[in-house]
Scaffold this active site. Structure first.
Site, PDB file in Angstrom:
ATOM      1  N   ASP A 220       0.848  -1.187   0.000  1.00 43.42           N
ATOM      2  CA  ASP A 220       0.000   0.000   0.000  1.00 43.42           C
ATOM      3  C   ASP A 220       0.883   1.237   0.000  1.00 43.42           C
ATOM      4  O   ASP A 220       1.842   1.336   0.794  1.00 43.42           O
ATOM      5  CB  ASP A 220      -0.906  -0.003   1.239  1.00 43.42           C
ATOM      6  CG  ASP A 220      -2.017   1.021   1.132  1.00 43.42           C
ATOM      7  OD1 ASP A 220      -3.081   0.675   0.594  1.00 43.42           O
ATOM      8  OD2 ASP A 220      -1.810   2.168   1.586  1.00 43.42           O
ATOM      9  N   ASN A 228      -2.255  13.006  -3.785  1.00 48.15           N
ATOM     10  CA  ASN A 228      -3.327  13.510  -4.648  1.00 48.15           C
ATOM     11  C   ASN A 228      -3.747  14.920  -4.243  1.00 48.15           C
ATOM     12  O   ASN A 228      -3.939  15.799  -5.099  1.00 48.15           O
ATOM     13  CB  ASN A 228      -4.537  12.573  -4.576  1.00 48.15           C
ATOM     14  CG  ASN A 228      -4.395  11.367  -5.485  1.00 48.15           C
ATOM     15  OD1 ASN A 228      -3.672  11.409  -6.479  1.00 48.15           O
ATOM     16  ND2 ASN A 228      -5.079  10.292  -5.150  1.00 48.15           N
ATOM     17  N   HIS A 233      -4.389  14.624  -9.097  1.00 46.76           N
ATOM     18  CA  HIS A 233      -4.597  13.229  -9.444  1.00 46.76           C
ATOM     19  C   HIS A 233      -3.718  12.757 -10.602  1.00 46.76           C
ATOM     20  O   HIS A 233      -3.388  11.561 -10.677  1.00 46.76           O
ATOM     21  CB  HIS A 233      -6.078  12.997  -9.775  1.00 46.76           C
ATOM     22  CG  HIS A 233      -6.953  13.041  -8.559  1.00 46.76           C
ATOM     23  ND1 HIS A 233      -7.117  11.977  -7.724  1.00 46.76           N
ATOM     24  CD2 HIS A 233      -7.685  14.055  -8.026  1.00 46.76           C
ATOM     25  CE1 HIS A 233      -7.932  12.305  -6.735  1.00 46.76           C
ATOM     26  NE2 HIS A 233      -8.288  13.561  -6.896  1.00 46.76           N
ATOM     27  N   ASP A 237      -1.510   9.495 -10.409  1.00 46.31           N
ATOM     28  CA  ASP A 237      -1.498   8.391 -11.368  1.00 46.31           C
ATOM     29  C   ASP A 237      -0.067   8.030 -11.764  1.00 46.31           C
ATOM     30  O   ASP A 237       0.274   6.845 -11.928  1.00 46.31           O
ATOM     31  CB  ASP A 237      -2.294   8.762 -12.619  1.00 46.31           C
ATOM     32  CG  ASP A 237      -3.794   8.827 -12.364  1.00 46.31           C
ATOM     33  OD1 ASP A 237      -4.229   8.391 -11.280  1.00 46.31           O
ATOM     34  OD2 ASP A 237      -4.518   9.322 -13.247  1.00 46.31           O
ATOM     35  N   GLU A 263      -4.532   2.445  -4.479  1.00 46.34           N
ATOM     36  CA  GLU A 263      -3.092   2.477  -4.242  1.00 46.34           C
ATOM     37  C   GLU A 263      -2.584   1.180  -3.644  1.00 46.34           C
ATOM     38  O   GLU A 263      -1.542   1.134  -3.010  1.00 46.34           O
ATOM     39  CB  GLU A 263      -2.727   3.645  -3.312  1.00 46.34           C
ATOM     40  CG  GLU A 263      -3.246   3.539  -1.901  1.00 46.34           C
ATOM     41  CD  GLU A 263      -4.615   4.173  -1.686  1.00 46.34           C
ATOM     42  OE1 GLU A 263      -4.877   4.586  -0.545  1.00 46.34           O
ATOM     43  OE2 GLU A 263      -5.407   4.260  -2.639  1.00 46.34           O
TER      44      GLU A 263
END
Length: 361
Positions: A220, A228, A233, A237, A263
């Site tokens: 994770d 973010n 965002h 990504d 994630e």
């Protein structure tokens, strides 16, 4: 002369050899290392890894041996694949099964032979790891144990070689619509549906005991919401894509990697030992910690991951895959609660009675 016997399940065994694609003369560097090592350890004239095909034995890997194949019916290895322990012939000239064998009464005779079956991961013998010499030899118990250990290494090489093709075959067998439904479009990794499908193919369907050990890592990205919120965002990504690339670059081709959440990633590593599982997870943590991510906007981000890991022994029940993954998920939760950027490892329920918790950060 006693001809090599034909196992009762020969059709099934041959089907496995066909699927494994090992009845060929293609170079196999990993196997060559093992046969060379066997020759040195036992100080014998030759060593081979031999595949017992329909009517021939194929010398897949050879150490100081020139032949590529010979007849199966006269083979020593054809006898050895019917055994569960090494078959040792100290002096073939006085063994009634082999004394008049063409391989014994020729100009370059096989006098001493020891062969241990090697197997497909479902347990079927596909050939042998064997050592042989042109003079009589003895085999101590230590020698026998060493030969068995080397044969186990061959088993692992064959397993990994076969697994390398499994995910490719799955992709090739699917039509485009189904394929796309099993792949995460951002990273190109398996998604959750694809993970379930490949686990059924690679390990075992639910309700079937596992044929090999495997490590499971749940990874994770730490503080991903902050990435973010702070950078947007699009940068988020890019972080996900970078970490997916890191996992692919530093795990083996046959390891199973999936993105199962925003994630969160799952890595399933077949054929790994219990001791190595947390070490692999630690390596991944260290690599990311020490490798900043450069974004398309010219920003450099320091990103870390937390990993919860577990390990499953071969033969363990696979009738509750959800529970097995929950063990890794609980370890991941503890890793994040105890400060992130670390590995927490705990074994599956069948092993927890004698294991402590591994922590690395």
């Amino acid at each position: 002369m006693e001809h090599a016997p034909i196992p009762h399940n020969e059709a099934e065994r041959q089907g496995i050899i066909t699927r494994m694609r090992i009845a060929t003369f293609d170079a196999e560097p990993e196997l060559d290392r093992i046969t060379s090592l066997a020759k040195r350890i036992f100080d014998v004239k030759s060593a081979t890894m031999t595949v017992i095909d329909h009517d021939r034995q194929i010398f897949k890997s050879r150490a100081n041996f020139e032949k590529l194949e010979s007849r199966r019916d006269i083979s020593f290895c054809g006898h050895a694949i019917t055994q569960t322990e090494p078959m040792v012939i100290k002096d073939a000239r006085i063994d009634p099964r082999f004394s008049d064998n063409p391989l014994v009464i020729c100009d370059t005779p096989v006098i001493f032979y020891a062969g241990m079956p090697v197997h497909h991961h479902e347990g079927q013998p596909v050939g042998t790891l064997c050592i042989f010499d042109d003079k009589p030899r003895e085999m101590s118990q230590r020698d026998t144990d060493n030969l068995k250990d080397l044969a186990y290494l061959v088993d692992m090489v064959l397993l990994l070689r076969f697994a390398q093709f499994s995910q490719r075959r799955l992709m090739q067998s699917l039509d485009e619509a189904v394929r796309q439904s099993m792949i995460d479009p951002m990273t190109g990794l398996w998604n959750r549906r694809g993970l379930d499908e490949i686990l059924d193919r690679e390990l075992a369907p639910e309700g079937v005991p596992l044929t090999e050990p495997c490590g499971i890592l749940l990874c994770d990205i730490d503080h991903f919401k902050c990435v973010n919120d702070t950078h947007g965002h699009l940068i988020g990504d890019e972080v996900i894509i970078s970490i997916a690339g890191m996992l692919k670059n530093h795990l083996r081709e046959n390891d199973i990697i999936a993105r199962v959440g925003g994630e969160e990633f799952v890595c399933v590593i077949p054929g790994i030992t219990r001791e190595t599982t947390p070490k692999i997870a630690e390596k991944l943590c260290n690599i990311l910690r020490n490798t900043p991510i450069n974004t398309s906007e010219g920003k450099t981000l320091g990103v870390t991951i937390s990993i919860g890991a577990t390990w499953i022994a071969a033969g363990c029940s696979n009738d509750n895959r959800k529970a097995i993954f929950e063990i890794a998920d609980a370890a991941l939760y503890r890793a994040k609660q105890s400060g992130r950027d670390r590995v927490l490892f705990t074994p599956n329920a069948n092993e927890q009675h004698n294991e402590g918790l591994f922590e690395q950060h």
